[in-house]
Design a protein around this motif. Structure first.
Motif, PDB file in Angstrom:
ATOM      1  N   MET A   1       2.912   1.040 -16.150  1.00 55.80           N
ATOM      2  CA  MET A   1       2.924   0.063 -15.067  1.00 55.80           C
ATOM      3  C   MET A   1       1.529  -0.527 -14.932  1.00 55.80           C
ATOM      4  N   LYS A   2       1.431  -1.843 -14.871  1.00 54.97           N
ATOM      5  CA  LYS A   2       0.117  -2.475 -14.913  1.00 54.97           C
ATOM      6  C   LYS A   2       0.038  -3.656 -13.945  1.00 54.97           C
ATOM      7  N   PHE A   3      -1.064  -3.695 -13.181  1.00 53.96           N
ATOM      8  CA  PHE A   3      -1.359  -4.812 -12.304  1.00 53.96           C
ATOM      9  C   PHE A   3      -2.232  -5.825 -13.026  1.00 53.96           C
ATOM     10  N   GLY A   4      -2.065  -7.096 -12.662  1.00 52.01           N
ATOM     11  CA  GLY A   4      -2.967  -8.140 -13.108  1.00 52.01           C
ATOM     12  C   GLY A   4      -3.448  -8.911 -11.903  1.00 52.01           C
ATOM     13  N   VAL A   5      -4.740  -9.164 -11.820  1.00 48.43           N
ATOM     14  CA  VAL A   5      -5.318  -9.880 -10.687  1.00 48.43           C
ATOM     15  C   VAL A   5      -5.902 -11.191 -11.206  1.00 48.43           C
ATOM     16  N   ILE A   6      -5.399 -12.306 -10.703  1.00 52.14           N
ATOM     17  CA  ILE A   6      -5.848 -13.614 -11.164  1.00 52.14           C
ATOM     18  C   ILE A   6      -7.232 -13.917 -10.577  1.00 52.14           C
ATOM     19  N   GLY A  23      -9.173   1.463  -8.324  1.00 50.47           N
ATOM     20  CA  GLY A  23     -10.121   2.405  -7.749  1.00 50.47           C
ATOM     21  C   GLY A  23      -9.483   3.499  -6.930  1.00 50.47           C
ATOM     22  N   ILE A  24      -8.553   3.125  -6.029  1.00 49.75           N
ATOM     23  CA  ILE A  24      -7.927   4.110  -5.149  1.00 49.75           C
ATOM     24  C   ILE A  24      -6.687   4.729  -5.786  1.00 49.75           C
ATOM     25  N   LEU A  25      -5.856   3.896  -6.396  1.00 48.66           N
ATOM     26  CA  LEU A  25      -4.580   4.381  -6.932  1.00 48.66           C
ATOM     27  C   LEU A  25      -4.639   4.738  -8.411  1.00 48.66           C
ATOM     28  N   ASN A  26      -5.754   4.439  -9.062  1.00 49.60           N
ATOM     29  CA  ASN A  26      -5.931   4.778 -10.481  1.00 49.60           C
ATOM     30  C   ASN A  26      -4.841   4.158 -11.352  1.00 49.60           C
ATOM     31  N   ALA A  27      -4.417   2.949 -10.997  1.00 54.15           N
ATOM     32  CA  ALA A  27      -3.388   2.240 -11.765  1.00 54.15           C
ATOM     33  C   ALA A  27      -4.050   1.263 -12.728  1.00 54.15           C
ATOM     34  N   PRO A  28      -3.534   1.142 -13.945  1.00 57.78           N
ATOM     35  CA  PRO A  28      -4.092   0.164 -14.884  1.00 57.78           C
ATOM     36  C   PRO A  28      -4.112  -1.234 -14.271  1.00 57.78           C
ATOM     37  N   THR A  29      -5.241  -1.885 -14.340  1.00 56.05           N
ATOM     38  CA  THR A  29      -5.432  -3.187 -13.704  1.00 56.05           C
ATOM     39  C   THR A  29      -6.265  -4.077 -14.618  1.00 56.05           C
ATOM     40  N   ARG A  30      -5.795  -5.311 -14.810  1.00 54.75           N
ATOM     41  CA  ARG A  30      -6.538  -6.260 -15.644  1.00 54.75           C
ATOM     42  C   ARG A  30      -6.896  -7.487 -14.836  1.00 54.75           C
ATOM     43  N   ASN A 122      12.794  -3.079   5.128  1.00 56.08           N
ATOM     44  CA  ASN A 122      12.126  -2.169   4.186  1.00 56.08           C
ATOM     45  C   ASN A 122      13.001  -1.839   2.982  1.00 56.08           C
ATOM     46  N   ASP A 123      13.899  -2.764   2.662  1.00 60.70           N
ATOM     47  CA  ASP A 123      14.804  -2.532   1.529  1.00 60.70           C
ATOM     48  C   ASP A 123      14.343  -3.265   0.275  1.00 60.70           C
ATOM     49  N   LEU A 124      13.140  -3.820   0.305  1.00 60.33           N
ATOM     50  CA  LEU A 124      12.572  -4.453  -0.879  1.00 60.33           C
ATOM     51  C   LEU A 124      11.410  -3.609  -1.383  1.00 60.33           C
ATOM     52  N   ILE A 125      11.058  -3.805  -2.624  1.00 60.39           N
ATOM     53  CA  ILE A 125      10.013  -2.989  -3.256  1.00 60.39           C
ATOM     54  C   ILE A 125       8.680  -3.089  -2.522  1.00 60.39           C
ATOM     55  N   TRP A 126       8.444  -4.212  -1.858  1.00 59.35           N
ATOM     56  CA  TRP A 126       7.170  -4.432  -1.178  1.00 59.35           C
ATOM     57  C   TRP A 126       7.002  -3.547   0.050  1.00 59.35           C
ATOM     58  N   MET A 220       1.822  -0.567   0.915  1.00 59.23           N
ATOM     59  CA  MET A 220       2.446  -1.596   0.088  1.00 59.23           C
ATOM     60  C   MET A 220       2.169  -1.340  -1.388  1.00 59.23           C
ATOM     61  N   PHE A 221       0.921  -1.078  -1.715  1.00 59.89           N
ATOM     62  CA  PHE A 221       0.540  -0.852  -3.114  1.00 59.89           C
ATOM     63  C   PHE A 221       1.071   0.489  -3.630  1.00 59.89           C
ATOM     64  N   GLN A 222       1.084   1.493  -2.780  1.00 60.62           N
ATOM     65  CA  GLN A 222       1.634   2.791  -3.177  1.00 60.62           C
ATOM     66  C   GLN A 222       3.117   2.679  -3.481  1.00 60.62           C
ATOM     67  N   GLY A 223       3.837   1.910  -2.645  1.00 55.33           N
ATOM     68  CA  GLY A 223       5.268   1.735  -2.857  1.00 55.33           C
ATOM     69  C   GLY A 223       5.569   1.016  -4.157  1.00 55.33           C
ATOM     70  N   LEU A 224       4.783  -0.016  -4.448  1.00 55.34           N
ATOM     71  CA  LEU A 224       4.939  -0.740  -5.703  1.00 55.34           C
ATOM     72  C   LEU A 224       4.722   0.195  -6.894  1.00 55.34           C
ATOM     73  N   LEU A 225       3.636   0.932  -6.834  1.00 54.44           N
ATOM     74  CA  LEU A 225       3.290   1.822  -7.940  1.00 54.44           C
ATOM     75  C   LEU A 225       4.351   2.880  -8.163  1.00 54.44           C
ATOM     76  N   THR A 226       4.811   3.496  -7.080  1.00 55.58           N
ATOM     77  CA  THR A 226       5.837   4.537  -7.201  1.00 55.58           C
ATOM     78  C   THR A 226       7.138   3.979  -7.752  1.00 55.58           C
ATOM     79  N   ALA A 227       7.561   2.837  -7.214  1.00 51.80           N
ATOM     80  CA  ALA A 227       8.842   2.250  -7.633  1.00 51.80           C
ATOM     81  C   ALA A 227       8.836   1.864  -9.092  1.00 51.80           C
ATOM     82  N   LEU A 228       7.727   1.295  -9.566  1.00 48.01           N
ATOM     83  CA  LEU A 228       7.691   0.776 -10.925  1.00 48.01           C
ATOM     84  C   LEU A 228       7.372   1.856 -11.963  1.00 48.01           C
ATOM     85  N   THR A 229       6.729   2.939 -11.559  1.00 47.38           N
ATOM     86  CA  THR A 229       6.455   4.010 -12.516  1.00 47.38           C
ATOM     87  C   THR A 229       7.619   4.972 -12.645  1.00 47.38           C
ATOM     88  N   THR A 230       8.544   4.935 -11.680  1.00 50.19           N
ATOM     89  CA  THR A 230       9.710   5.827 -11.747  1.00 50.19           C
ATOM     90  C   THR A 230      10.979   5.084 -12.134  1.00 50.19           C
TER      91      THR A 230
END
Length: 231
Positions: A1-6, A23-30, A122-126, A220-230
């Motif tokens: 799972m990877k984030f991209g920041v424009i 930095g906080i969530l240790n998720a791959p980010t480009r 709260n029924d969306l990934i966000w 919000m970011f934790q929910g995204l990360l959990t949903a997409l990595t699982t």
């Protein structure tokens, strides 16, 4: 799972996003320069706050023509996730990924403050890490954050249950007294019809570290990360 920041010329919140995701969530980010066009490696694209191209003409008006935006449109069409925060929300409306527009604040003043926000669903990934109707506190910082849509567009948004966040009182009341910028129907954030594109004016990335005053945005970011990595 990877984030991209424009990264646009004039962006000033891009590093704030990466501080949270990497930095906080240790998720791959480009970090993605606005002239790039290949974003096929990304799962979530974040268009950050700031002043892309100095907000010349109007907020987001020039950024919509950056080469990366066509790739982001395709990314969204594929059902992948796009998050636009503050100036990013303005860019998403300019490019047509979200309806309506962000116009000058009521009173014509720049607002830099903390706002109480009601999570409508709260029924969306966000928002999976929030409770429906939960009230959270997020920073806001904008001069053109007043959400506007014509009557038909607003009806479609409301009937489609596409308002994800509204400005409210601390007890969840929705009224003009608890609307910092005059947004129609107290709208602070909306999604597209598929629910994979979110735009919001408040800054969740600025409320992700207890050392700087709050963590309501981290969920919000934790929910995204959990949903997409699982998934």
């Amino acid at each position: 799972m990877k984030f991209g920041v424009i990264v646009f010329p004039g962006s000033n919140c891009d590093r704030d996003i990466s501080t949270v995701t990497q930095g906080i969530l240790n998720a791959p980010t480009r970090m993605v320069w606005h002239q790039e066009t290949d974003i096929s490696d990304l799962d979530v694209v974040v268009i950050p706050g700031g002043f892309s191209y100095g907000d010349y003409l109007r907020c987001g008006a020039i950024a919509q023509f950056s080469p990366v935006m066509n790739s982001i449109i395709e990314h969204a069409k594929q059902g992948k996730y796009v998050l636009g925060i503050c100036n990013g929300f303005q860019v998403l409306t300019e490019v047509g990924l979200l309806p309506g527009a962000l116009i000058r604040n009521r009173g014509l003043h720049f607002i830099c403050d903390r706002a109480t926000i009601k999570v409508e669903r709260n029924d969306l990934i966000w928002t999976k890490n929030y409770q429906a109707q939960q009230v959270i506190t997020l920073p806001i910082a904008h001069g053109e954050g007043c959400y506007y849509a014509d009557e038909d567009t607003l009806k479609a948004i409301e009937d489609g249950d596409r308002v994800l966040f509204r400005y409210s009182s601390s007890s969840g009341e929705i009224n003009s007294d608890n609307n910092p910028n005059g947004s129609i129907n107290n709208i602070a954030g909306i999604v597209n019809q598929k629910g994979n594109v979110l735009g919001l004016m408040p800054h969740p990335e600025r409320a992700a570290d207890g050392n700087i005053g709050g963590t309501d945005g981290l969920a919000m970011f934790q929910g995204l990360l959990t949903a997409l990595t699982t998934a």
